[in-house]
Scaffold this active site. Structure first.
Site, PDB file in Angstrom:
ATOM      1  N   LYS A  21       0.882  -1.187   0.000  1.00  0.00           N
ATOM      2  CA  LYS A  21       0.000   0.000   0.000  1.00  0.00           C
ATOM      3  C   LYS A  21       0.913   1.228   0.000  1.00  0.00           C
ATOM      4  O   LYS A  21       1.438   1.620   1.027  1.00  0.00           O
ATOM      5  CB  LYS A  21      -0.878  -0.035   1.257  1.00  0.00           C
ATOM      6  CG  LYS A  21      -2.198   0.712   1.145  1.00  0.00           C
ATOM      7  CD  LYS A  21      -2.093   2.198   0.843  1.00  0.00           C
ATOM      8  CE  LYS A  21      -1.836   3.058   2.059  1.00  0.00           C
ATOM      9  NZ  LYS A  21      -1.642   4.495   1.705  1.00  0.00           N
ATOM     10  N   CYS A  66      13.518  11.616   6.661  1.00  0.00           N
ATOM     11  CA  CYS A  66      13.516  11.409   8.113  1.00  0.00           C
ATOM     12  C   CYS A  66      14.921  11.561   8.669  1.00  0.00           C
ATOM     13  O   CYS A  66      15.099  11.711   9.861  1.00  0.00           O
ATOM     14  CB  CYS A  66      12.850  10.111   8.532  1.00  0.00           C
ATOM     15  SG  CYS A  66      13.200   8.761   7.492  1.00  0.00           S
ATOM     16  N   GLU A  75       9.329  17.094  14.846  1.00  0.00           N
ATOM     17  CA  GLU A  75       9.697  16.897  13.442  1.00  0.00           C
ATOM     18  C   GLU A  75       8.865  17.836  12.564  1.00  0.00           C
ATOM     19  O   GLU A  75       7.638  17.828  12.614  1.00  0.00           O
ATOM     20  CB  GLU A  75       9.454  15.440  13.034  1.00  0.00           C
ATOM     21  CG  GLU A  75      10.015  15.134  11.670  1.00  0.00           C
ATOM     22  CD  GLU A  75       9.947  13.655  11.324  1.00  0.00           C
ATOM     23  OE1 GLU A  75       8.902  13.032  11.583  1.00  0.00           O
ATOM     24  OE2 GLU A  75      10.943  13.134  10.778  1.00  0.00           O
TER      25      GLU A  75
END
Ligand code: UN1
Length: 499
Positions: free
Chosen positions: A178, A287, A388
Site C-alpha cells: 500500500k 527522516c 519533526e
C-alpha cells in the site's frame, strides 16, 4: 517529459490490473504545479482482502522456489530499474517534487538494494553448532513468515518500496503493498517493472488508497503476519496498537529530529556543505534531515553567517528544472505545517534569520514552495528543536563544549541520525559512542545512508528493528532451529550427557 494526463490507473491483484470494488478514485497531483498526473483506485477493505487472499495463495508455492532463483528475479528487477532510471527520475521530479540529482539517487538506491538482496538469495546464512550429544547435528535456518503488508511514504517513492519488497521477496514472503497516496504513479511503475521481472502472479500485489482505509485494513488483517511501515511516529503507534490483536511482527521506521554538531576545530567550509545538503536537500523531507545544528560558541556566529548566505542563494523551482536547488514540498498540508512551525519558533522567542515564508512569486504560486529557513537563538527545549517539521527549516543551538553538545543532541525523543564535524579524533570516537542514534556520521551531514548497513533509529524512531543490510533479514524471516539425531536411539538433551 510527456504528461500522463488524467489516465486512470488500477490496483494489481493476483496478476491482474483491477479497479477498486467501490469504483471510487483519488488523484495524484504535481506538487510544483497542481497538474493532475492520473487517478487511482481508492481501495477499501474488500480490495485489501482480495489482495491478501491472492498473496496467501501465492505464498504456498513461492516459499518453495529456491532462494537463489528468487534472487535472480531481483537482479532482473534491478536491471529493469537501470533501464528505466531516466524515466523514473523525471517522473519522480514531477510526482514527488525532488530535484533531478536526488530523484536519480532515489532510483539508484532501489537498484543497489535489489542487487544486494539478489545476492542474499545465495547467502541468507544460518548457523550450525555442535550438539551436546553424540551423533546429533543441529542448525538454524531462516524461514519466510508469510504475507507482508508494506506501507510506504512518499518521500522516497522508489527507494523505500525496494528496501521493503526486495528483502521480503528474496526471503520467500509474498507482499501486499500500500504505497503513499501522494506518489501512486511511481508505485505503479515500480510494480509494473517488478512483475515484468518474472514474479509469479499473486507474489506481489498493489493496493492504492488512503492509510485510514486500505492501510488500516491491511494492518488488521488476520492473514498478514508482518507489517513494515515507514512514516510518522503517530501513525507508527496506531499501527502497533491495531496489529497487537493478532500479535503481528511490526517493523517501524518513524521520525527524526537529527542534529549536526559543529565543534570549534571543525572544517567550517565542509560543515556548511554538510548542513546545507542535509537540512535543505529534498526540501528537508527526509527522516534523516538535519533540523538542528548544535554549534560550538567559538564558531557559532561565523557558521550562522555562512549558512544564511548559502540558504539565500538557493534557487527554488520545480524539481525537473536542472537549475533548481530546492523543489516543492509534497502538498498543501505539509506547506501549512512547515509554516506553522515558523510561527511557533518566532512565538517561542527564536530568531528567524532567513526564509520563514511561502514562496509564491510567479509560477511558484501554483505549487507548494517554502523558502529555506534558519532560526538562531534556539533553546534545546523549544518546539522547533524538539518536533519533526519535515520541511526546509533548521534550528541553530549554541553550546559551550563537547559535553553540552552531546547532551543537547541526545535531548530529544527521536534517535535516527546524528553527525559531528571535528578534526579531533578523540572527540570523533566519543561521538561515535555517545550520540544516541541508529546512525552517526563523522565529518558528513545526517543523510546519505548506504543500502548495505542497517538503517533505523533508537528511541521513538522505531521499535528496535532495522531495515537494509543483513538486518533486514531479521524483519522478514523467522528462525527455525533444527535438530537431527542420527544415533538411532532416543537421546535426551540436558539429561543423557550429564554424569
Ligand atoms: C528516509 O528519509 O526515510 O540516508 C530515508 C538517507 C537516505 C534515506 C532516507 N538514503 O538520507
Amino acid at each position: 517529459m510527456a504528461v500522463t494526463g488524467a489516465k486512470e490507473f488500477k490496483n494489481y491483484i493476483g496478476g491482474e490490473w483491477v479497479g477498486a470494488s467501490s469504483g471510487e478514485t483519488f488523484e495524484s497531483r504535481v506538487p510544483a504545479t497542481g497538474e493532475v498526473l492520473g487517478s487511482f483506485p481508492r481501495s477499501g477493505a474488500e480490495d485489501v482482502d482480495r489482495a491478501v487472499a491472492a498473496a496467501k495463495h501465492a505464498f504456498e508455492e513461492w516459499r518453495l522456489v529456491p532462494a537463489p532463483e528468487r534472487g535472480q528475479i531481483m537482479l532482473r528487477f534491478a536491471r529493469l530499474l537501470e533501464d528505466e532510471k531516466q524515466e523514473l527520475t523525471e517522473l519522480m521530479s514531477r510526482e514527488m517534487g525532488k530535484v533531478l540529482a536526488e530523484a536519480g539517487g532515489d532510483v539508484q538506491e532501489a537498484i543497489d538494494m535489489s542487487v544486494y538482496m539478489a545476492g542474499e538469495g545465495r547467502r541468507m546464512f544460518g548457523h550450525t553448532t555442535p550438539s551436546e550429544l553424540r551423533d546429533k547435528f543441529q542448525m538454524s535456518v531462516r524461514m519466510p513468515v508469510g504475507v507482508v503488508g508494506a506501507i510506504t511514504p512518499w518521500n522516497f517513492p522508489i527507494a523505500i518500496p525496494a528496501w521493503k519488497l526486495a528483502p521480503a521477496l528474496v526471503c520467500g514472503n509474498t507482499v501486499v503493498f500500500k504505497p503513499a497516496e501522494d506518489t501512486p504513479l511511481l508505485a505503479e511503475r515500480f510494480i509494473e517493472l517488478l512483475s515484468e521481472s518474472g514474479l509469479p502472479d499473486g507474489v506481489v500485489n498493489l493496493v492504492h488508497g488512503y492509510g485510514e482505509e486500505a492501510g488500516a485494513r491491511l494492518v488488521r488483517h488476520p492473514d498478514v503476519p508482518i507489517i513494515t511501515f515507514t512514516g510518522s511516529r503517530e501513525t507508527g503507534v496506531l499501527v502497533t496498537k491495531n496489529a497487537a490483536d493478532n500479535l503481528k511482527h511490526v517493523h517501524l521506521e518513524l521520525g527524526g529530529k537529527n542534529g549536526i554538531v559543529v565543534m570549534d576545530d571543525a572544517d567550517l567550509d565542509l560543515a556548511v556543505e554538510g548542513i546545507v545538503w542535509s537540512a535543505f536537500g529534498t526540501s528537508g523531507q527526509r527522516c534523516t534531515a538535519a533540523s538542528r545544528v548544535i554549534a560550538h560558541e567559538a564558531i557559532h556566529d561565523e557558521l550562522q553567517k555562512r549558512l544564511v548566505a548559502r540558504a539565500e542563494k538557493m534557487r527554488i523551482g520545480p524539481g525537473w528544472d536542472p537549475e533548481t536547488d530546492l523543489g516543492p514540498v509534497i502538498n498543501r498540508e505539509a506547506l501549512d505545517k512547515i509554516h506553522s512551525y515558523t510561527e511557533i519558533g518566532s512565538d517561542e522567542g527564536a530568531k528567524l534569520l532567513t526564509g520563514g515564508e511561502i514562496a509564491s512569486d510567479g509560477d511558484l504560486g501554483k505549487g507548494f514552495f517554502y523558502r529555506p529557513t534558519i532560526f538562531s537563538e534556539v533553546e534545546p527545549q523549544m518546539r522547533i528543536a524538539q518536533e519533526e517539521i519535515f520541511g526546509p527549516t533548521t534550528a541553530l543551538i549554541r553550546v559551550k563544549d563537547f559535553g553540552e553538545a552531546v547532551r543537547v543532541t541526545n535531548g530529544i525523543r527521536y534517535g535516527l541520525s546524528t553527525a559531528i564535524f571535528t578534526r579531533d579524533v578523540n572527540k570523533a570516537f566519543r561521538a561515535m559512542r555517545d550520540l544516541a542514534s541508529g546512525i552517526t556520521y563523522i565529518n558528513a551531514g545526517t543523510t546519505g545512508a548506504e543500502v548495505h548497513l542497517p538503517f533505523g533509529g533508537t528511541k521513538d524512531t522505531g521499535n528496535g528493528h532495522r531495515e537494509a543490510g543483513q538486518a533486514a533479514l531479521d524483519v522478514f524471516t523467522e528462525w527455525k532451529s533444527i535438530y537431527v539425531d542420527y544415533s538411532g536411539r532416543l537421546q535426551r538433551a540436558q539429561i543423557d550427557n550429564v554424569e
